[in-house]
Design an enzyme around this catalytic site. Structure first.
Site, PDB file in Angstrom:
ATOM      1  N   GLY A 195       2.871  -8.510   1.807  1.00 57.20           N
ATOM      2  CA  GLY A 195       2.207  -8.008   0.611  1.00 57.20           C
ATOM      3  C   GLY A 195       3.137  -7.207  -0.280  1.00 57.20           C
ATOM      4  O   GLY A 195       4.093  -6.591   0.180  1.00 57.20           O
ATOM      5  N   GLU A 205       0.911  -2.819  -2.897  1.00 53.67           N
ATOM      6  CA  GLU A 205       0.885  -1.362  -2.787  1.00 53.67           C
ATOM      7  C   GLU A 205       2.265  -0.737  -2.692  1.00 53.67           C
ATOM      8  O   GLU A 205       2.471   0.394  -3.115  1.00 53.67           O
ATOM      9  CB  GLU A 205       0.080  -0.901  -1.556  1.00 53.67           C
ATOM     10  CG  GLU A 205      -0.922  -1.882  -1.056  1.00 53.67           C
ATOM     11  CD  GLU A 205      -2.381  -1.513  -1.259  1.00 53.67           C
ATOM     12  OE1 GLU A 205      -2.698  -0.346  -1.474  1.00 53.67           O
ATOM     13  OE2 GLU A 205      -3.206  -2.441  -1.199  1.00 53.67           O
TER      14      GLU A 205
HETATM   15 MO1  MOS Z   1      -5.965  -1.529  -2.490  1.00 56.02          MO
HETATM   16  S1  MOS Z   1      -6.066   0.508  -2.603  1.00 56.02           S
HETATM   17  O1  MOS Z   1      -6.185  -1.770  -0.834  1.00 56.02           O
HETATM   18  O2  MOS Z   1      -7.182  -2.189  -3.414  1.00 56.02           O
END
Ligand code: MOS
Length: 737
Positions: free
Chosen positions: A700, A703
């Site tokens: 991912g 984040e």
């Molecule tokens: Mo994110 S804070 O897991 O949408």
């Protein structure tokens, strides 16, 4: 031919820049009327009465729904235990209790938005006020252990921290604080609810269409298959749209009562309270080493604010458990309850504030030891996950430090604070490590090859604006053997195969393998059909000798033997080829620890007289597996960095301690960076081949971009000024005496 990995333009880009992309509030339904939420004006107490007569008599008003006349819901309006999101406790007008200021307490429905707003403003509410707990500074002294599902993970302990601290030669012992923040995606939350008999259709701005479906059906007490949720476009989510909040169910209730489809848009002021926030944190970090700079003890004790009605644990200590090799570690998390709206996931929940504390502490340690901050991190590099005691599926952190340091010019840094200047400004160079877990969940998808030689792919995932449509098109195109312009991807509908929440940076890792599997299955079916077809030039060929390339079925051994993919479908009567597939994480999750990593370097320029801080440059390098699209990936990493700059210097929700309202509940006074606040951002991604993580080798990226940025900036501010600011945001007053 491979389009996966190519920097393809967004397939939905034209729709967006021409205004044709239909966001939730843009959907037009015949007979649509407008709902406005009324929210509380006290932080704690009870509603004793509501005078609705004036509102009800106003033009166009169809419904004033209050705790005194709202339909009773099964289970008192509580969502079922299977509801997979935060925000389990909604405010559905089932009782008169007020738990925070700005809590939904009524809904007004009228023919136009203006009429609904005017009538909402005339609603008169009487309260019996109770004392409210609003001051995090005071409440944190009474913070308690989580009681719910987070109770087990709140504390961790390994080795003997007390003994290691006694034996250490260098110790940093410091408290870091971060404020409450609110997500505020550009597109606010919005829901359109339309009933057709006992079936409910919801257009909802959400990161999780099937989560909304489950929560709404369970709250209203209707079967799941009677609820359809549609969300083709999301204008940013960042975690607040990962949960189902009160307004979604209120819109459904109002539509049923009013007998019309109802549109409810959460206004900007209501975005500060009714749909989640990042909690305030206080983090006590103790980090100790021997003279060699090797960590002997790490302690990270966290308190975060949470609402009175729901626990939310901000897992700031998670990265302290696994980022560095250290024999003795102890972390704890405690919750301080306040009369505020529920706190929730916000981009890199845990890691974003947690990395501010840990990575500033590492910087303080480096200075005390006289060791370069990068060198200190290399000396404490974890070769395997110290918490899980597992090898990493892949880890390119050393390479990230090297690449980013070189691109940044770290070797030119003079370690002494206040030693570097440019154009009359103090120059500061700082750095930090970034990490975020690489999650994955089960997902499913459908691929259909159509008689016109194009393909349709569907999955009930969501595109938050990050590029899901685009990368799924690329993955499907390669798996099908079609050029991307002949692949249509559709997302955001619960009638499509189910996919997980677009949160936790997991969408690509979860959904792309399902899309790939469905597309490959459809391709195999088409090949089987062609070789079995006596009229095909491929008749009788072994299936493994047939490939699809650029829309042609052809023999690998003799590409001249070929026909367009549409041909066998047409001969078979035009019936599309269709396949559905699911993909889920397997045993490899038990054998490996899976994380993305990165290194962030910041250069700040500080005005020595005024304390004004400008972030001149950010250079960051990441190891995030294989990129499916370099353009959308870099874009997303950059967006995270921009948010990190906001976290470091701008963002703070100011809770008015007299009223419990967020005093700066608008985008004029809640500061976020604008273009003029952003200098150069240099993102790079190191080559990383992870054979364990999933079929595509992707981790991912949603984040990790924000993680470490605030620490890198704080460390740079220290280097520029000699002033250690441990409280975010770093505003200029904190640099001036
Ligand atoms: Mo994110 S804070 O897991 O949408």
């Amino acid at each position: 031919m491979s389009v996966t990995g190519a920097p393809l333009d967004r397939t939905d880009g034209i729709l967006k820049v021409t205004g044709r992309a239909c966001y939730t509030a843009d959907h037009r339904l015949p007979g649509l009327v407008h709902a406005v939420m009324v929210t509380s004006t006290i932080p704690s107490g009870e509603i004793t009465a509501m005078d609705t007569a004036a509102s009800e008599g106003m033009p166009g008003v169809r419904l004033v729904m209050t705790p005194f006349n709202a339909p009773r819901l099964p289970k008192g309006g509580k969502a079922g235990a299977d509801t997979p999101t935060a925000g389990h406790v909604m405010h559905l007008l089932q009782d008169t209790a007020v738990h925070y200021n700005n809590q939904p307490i009524a809904v007004v429905v009228a023919d136009t938005l203006e009429q609904a707003r005017a009538a909402a403003a005339r609603l008169s509410v009487s309260y019996r006020a109770h004392d409210a707990v609003l001051d995090f500074g005071k409440a944190r002294a009474q913070a308690g252990k989580p009681q719910g599902e987070d109770a087990g993970g709140a504390d961790s302990r390994r080795g003997d921290v007390a003994a290691a601290l006694r034996a250490a030669t260098t110790t940093v012992d410091a408290v870091y604080t971060t404020p409450m923040e609110h997500h505020n995606p550009m597109e606010p939350h919005a829901t359109i609810a339309a009933w057709n008999g006992d079936a409910l259709t919801l257009y909802d701005a959400t990161q999780y269409v099937s989560g909304v479906r489950k929560a709404v059906s369970s709250t209203l007490g209707i079967p799941v298959d009677k609820v359809r949720v549609i969300c083709p476009f999301v204008g940013g989510g960042f975690g607040c749209k990962g949960s189902v909040w009160s307004h979604v169910v209120l819109a459904a209730m109002a539509a049923r009562e009013a007998g019309r489809p109802v549109k409810l848009v959460v206004d900007r002021t209501q975005m500060f309270g009714t749909v989640g926030a990042r909690p305030a944190t206080e983090q006590h970090v103790v980090a100790a080493t021997g003279e060699d700079g090797r960590l002997q003890a790490l302690r990270h004790d966290v308190v975060n604010s949470t609402s009175m009605i729901e626990e939310w644990l901000e897992s700031c200590g998670a990265l302290t458990r696994s980022l560095y090799a250290c024999p003795s570690r102890q972390t704890s998390h405690r919750l301080a309850k306040l009369h505020i709206g529920t706190t929730t996931f916000m981009r890199a929940p845990g890691e974003a504030p947690g990395s501010f504390a840990l990575e500033c502490a590492l910087d303080e340690l480096a200075e005390q030891l006289g060791i370069d901050p990068v060198e200190l991190r290399l000396r404490n590099h974890a070769e395997s996950d110290p918490q899980k005691q597992l090898p990493f599926s892949s880890k390119s952190l050393r390479e990230c430090y090297r690449v980013a340091a070189e691109r940044f010019g770290w070797s030119r840094r003079n370690p002494a604070p206040r030693s570097m200047q440019a154009n009359g400004k103090l120059v500061g160079l700082g750095m930090a490590t970034a990490t975020y877990p690489a999650y994955r969940s089960e997902a499913s998808a459908m691929a259909r090859i159509l008689p016109d030689g194009t393909a349709l792919v569907r999955t009930g995932s969501q595109d938050l604006g990050t590029g899901t449509y685009t990368v799924m098109t690329q993955v499907a195109a390669d798996a099908l053997g079609l050029p991307p312009e002949r692949v249509q991807v559709e997302l955001g509908d619960t009638t499509f195969p189910e996919a997980p929440v677009s949160g936790g940076s997991q969408s690509v890792a979860s959904v792309a393998p399902a899309v790939q599997a469905a597309a490959m299955t459809a391709r195999k079916q088409l090949i089987r059909q062609a070789v079995a077809d006596p009229a095909s030039p491929l008749s009788g060929a072994p299936p493994e000798d047939v490939e699809i390339a650029d829309g042609w079925l052809q023999r690998r051994s003799d590409p001249a033997q070929r026909e367009p993919i549409a041909a066998p479908i047409a001969r078979a009567g035009g019936k599309p080829i269709e396949a559905k597939a699911s993909a889920k994480p397997g045993k490899e999750r038990e054998k490996y620890s899976m994380h993305s990593f990165g290194a962030v370097f910041a250069e700040v320029r500080v005005d020595p007289d005024l304390g004004e801080i400008r972030v001149h440059r950010i250079v960051a390098s990441y190891g995030v597996g294989r990129l499916l699209n370099r353009k959308t990936a870099y874009n997303q990493l950059m967006g995270g960095i921009v948010w990190g700059i906001g976290m470091a210097l701008h963002e703070k929700s100011e809770l008015d301690l007299a009223t419990g309202r967020v005093a700066n509940a608008n985008l004029a006074e809640y500061h976020v960076p604008v273009n003029a606040d952003i200098g150069t951002i240099d993102v790079s991604v190191v080559d990383e081949n992870d054979p364990h993580i999933n079929a595509l080798g992707t981790k991912g990226i949603g984040e990790i971009g924000i993680v470490g940025v605030a620490a890198a900036i704080a460390n740079a501010v220290y280097h520029a000024t000699g002033r250690r600011v441990r409280d975010l945001p770093i505003t200029l007053d904190k640099l001036l005496d």
